[in-house]
Design a protein around this motif. Structure first.
Motif, PDB file in Angstrom:
ATOM      1  N   TRP B 110      41.201  72.471  56.176  1.00 10.18           N
ATOM      2  CA  TRP B 110      40.127  72.906  55.411  1.00 10.18           C
ATOM      3  C   TRP B 110      38.741  72.405  56.361  1.00 10.18           C
ATOM      4  O   TRP B 110      37.776  73.084  56.478  1.00 10.18           O
ATOM      5  N   TRP B 115      33.784  72.331  58.206  1.00 10.46           N
ATOM      6  CA  TRP B 115      32.842  71.302  58.782  1.00 10.46           C
ATOM      7  C   TRP B 115      32.774  71.830  60.396  1.00 10.46           C
ATOM      8  O   TRP B 115      31.876  71.261  61.112  1.00 10.46           O
ATOM      9  N   GLY B 116      33.732  72.321  61.025  1.00 12.28           N
ATOM     10  CA  GLY B 116      33.707  72.542  62.406  1.00 12.28           C
ATOM     11  C   GLY B 116      34.594  71.405  63.142  1.00 12.28           C
ATOM     12  O   GLY B 116      34.475  71.310  64.155  1.00 12.28           O
ATOM     13  N   THR B 117      35.478  70.625  62.380  1.00  7.46           N
ATOM     14  CA  THR B 117      36.396  69.924  62.983  1.00  7.46           C
ATOM     15  C   THR B 117      37.481  69.393  62.186  1.00  7.46           C
ATOM     16  O   THR B 117      37.769  69.487  61.031  1.00  7.46           O
ATOM     17  N   GLU B 120      37.543  63.621  61.384  1.00  2.57           N
ATOM     18  CA  GLU B 120      36.451  62.655  61.585  1.00  2.57           C
ATOM     19  C   GLU B 120      36.747  61.166  61.207  1.00  2.57           C
ATOM     20  O   GLU B 120      37.391  61.580  60.278  1.00  2.57           O
ATOM     21  N   TRP B 121      36.269  60.130  61.740  1.00  2.00           N
ATOM     22  CA  TRP B 121      36.431  58.931  61.161  1.00  2.00           C
ATOM     23  C   TRP B 121      35.357  58.476  60.060  1.00  2.00           C
ATOM     24  O   TRP B 121      34.765  57.620  60.350  1.00  2.00           O
ATOM     25  N   ASP B 122      35.209  59.234  59.285  1.00  2.00           N
ATOM     26  CA  ASP B 122      34.362  58.881  57.966  1.00  2.00           C
ATOM     27  C   ASP B 122      34.845  58.171  56.880  1.00  2.00           C
ATOM     28  O   ASP B 122      36.375  57.962  57.008  1.00  2.00           O
ATOM     29  N   SER B 178      28.750  59.963  54.487  1.00  2.00           N
ATOM     30  CA  SER B 178      30.180  60.352  54.653  1.00  2.00           C
ATOM     31  C   SER B 178      30.030  61.800  55.012  1.00  2.00           C
ATOM     32  O   SER B 178      29.252  62.551  54.410  1.00  2.00           O
ATOM     33  N   LEU B 179      31.143  62.325  55.764  1.00  2.00           N
ATOM     34  CA  LEU B 179      31.195  63.806  55.998  1.00  2.00           C
ATOM     35  C   LEU B 179      31.668  64.435  54.857  1.00  2.00           C
ATOM     36  O   LEU B 179      31.456  65.640  54.394  1.00  2.00           O
ATOM     37  N   HIS B 180      32.585  63.909  54.229  1.00  2.27           N
ATOM     38  CA  HIS B 180      33.088  64.332  53.132  1.00  2.27           C
ATOM     39  C   HIS B 180      32.365  64.442  51.895  1.00  2.27           C
ATOM     40  O   HIS B 180      31.533  63.571  51.693  1.00  2.27           O
TER      41      HIS B 180
END
Lengths: 144, 238
Positions: B110, B115-117, B120-122, B178-180
């Motif tokens: 997803w 997100w375009g990745t 990520e280490w979030d 966070s990115l999430h």
């Protein structure tokens, strides 16, 4: 005291100690574990110069400008406390839009602009069908 | 609780309960999946990739719920010496790890279009990956002892210590940038439109029942194995 109750108290104390230790570690990590800096953090603590960082926030409304070369874009990231101008050269993700979340990876320049080498779109926690979003959007644009 | 301490009494209930959990669970999963794939509208921003929600959320819930179950069983084992607690904890570990992995994989799939990745280490992703490694450690530790039915006391202690990660996963998106995205479903309601949200109910309940059925099956298999081995030992001694 019965052995069973003694074990129960010991187990609960151990559990409380472990959770306490975990929470202490987590609160110690509060700054380091953040995935990105918000414009407000930067305004408060100064520019983190000379290292690769991430800057996250909302893309300010009507702030996206495209350069004539077609691949360089300029926009402003804001978090309600401060604003940071960002330059990015490359392909932005599909969800990169004004008034929605973004996380930019790159470096600060001494003049306060952020030069990004990668953009990530940050999705928010709202999910809705297009018709509903369309209605919202209409009322948004009808506002003076 | 000690009424069910007797494995024979537990088996009497578990035997009919297993197929009920599995059949009702699979039925609900099918209903929820059909609704989520065919009946609900796409999201205004994510488009059709929103539909991964109907498996990602139950998988995350079961990965975290599984470890919560292991922690409760570990306390019951250490404090009350309940003979079935260790059996239950051992049975939960592998499906719990599997659902944690499903959560990570579906989230990654997803994340790429949204997100375009891929990764990520979030805070949320890292703590969920730590949960998967905790499961691996737990399974390794449980299999390190000779007892293949229940788990050793050291394993039970590890089950309790590992539980510290569960509130961290849950709060990671609130405590840290966070990115999430933050939680959509809270005590105050849901920020997911009801037209998109409703198939989540059958898939969450369905996957939970399915998970319960698998755990009961694994507990029964381990108890049966122990019984066989005990009988073999008696035969060898005779």
């Amino acid at each position: 005291m019965k052995a069973k109750n003694q074990r129960l108290i010991l187990a609960l104390l151990a559990l409380a100690a472990v959770i306490g230790a975990g929470l202490l570690a987590v609160s110690g990590l509060k700054q380091e574990a953040a995935f990105f800096y918000a414009p407000g953090d930067v305004a408060e603590n100064g520019l983190p110069l000379g290292k690769a960082v991430r800057l996250g926030g909302m893309v300010a409304d009507k702030s996206i400008r495209h350069d004539p070369d077609g691949v360089t874009i300029h926009f402003v990231v804001e978090d309600g406390k401060a604003k940071v101008p960002v330059t990015f050269k490359g392909i932005a993700p599909d969800l990169f839009k004004e008034k929605s979340g973004v996380v930019a990876e790159g470096e600060f320049h001494p003049d306060g602009t952020f030069v990004a080498n990668n953009l990530l779109a940050k999705h928010d926690e709202r999910y809705m069908p297009p018709e509903l979003a369309g209605k919202m959007h209409k009322t948004d644009t009808l506002k003076p | 609780m000690h009424a069910y301490a007797n494995p024979a009494r537990f088996l009497k209930i578990a035997r009919p309960l297993t197929p009920i959990c599995l059949v009702v669970g699979i039925l609900l999963i099918l209903i929820g999946s059909y609704a989520g794939l065919a009946l609900t509208p796409p999201d205004y921003l994510q488009g059709d990739s929103v539909r991964i929600l109907y498996i990602h959320v139950p998988a995350a819930w079961l990965g975290m719920g599984g470890w919560t179950g292991i922690a409760i069983a570990s306390i019951v084992q250490l404090v009350w010496r309940h003979p079935l607690a260790g059996v239950a904890a051992r049975a939960i570990a592998v499906p719990g790890a599997l659902f944690t992995a499903i959560c990570l994989v579906t989230g990654s799939i997803w994340g790429r279009p949204t997100w375009g990745t891929w990764w990520e280490w979030d805070g949320r992703m890292t703590s969920m990956l730590v949960l998967l490694f905790l499961y691996f450690g737990y399974i390794g530790l449980a299999n390190a002892s000779d007892d293949r039915t229940s788990v050793s006391r050291a394993t039970a202690i590890f089950g309790i210590v590992g539980a510290v990660n569960i509130p961290i996963i849950n709060r990671s998106v609130v405590w840290w940038n966070s990115l999430h995205q933050g939680p959509s479903i809270t005590l105050r309601g849901s920020t997911i439109s009801s037209e998109i949200l409703w198939p989540l109910a059958p898939t969450v309940i369905g996957f939970s029942l399915f998970f319960g059925g698998i755990v009961l099956m694994r507990m029964r298999a381990n108890l049966a194995q122990a019984k066989v081995e005990a009988r073999m030992r008696r035969l060898a001694a005779a």
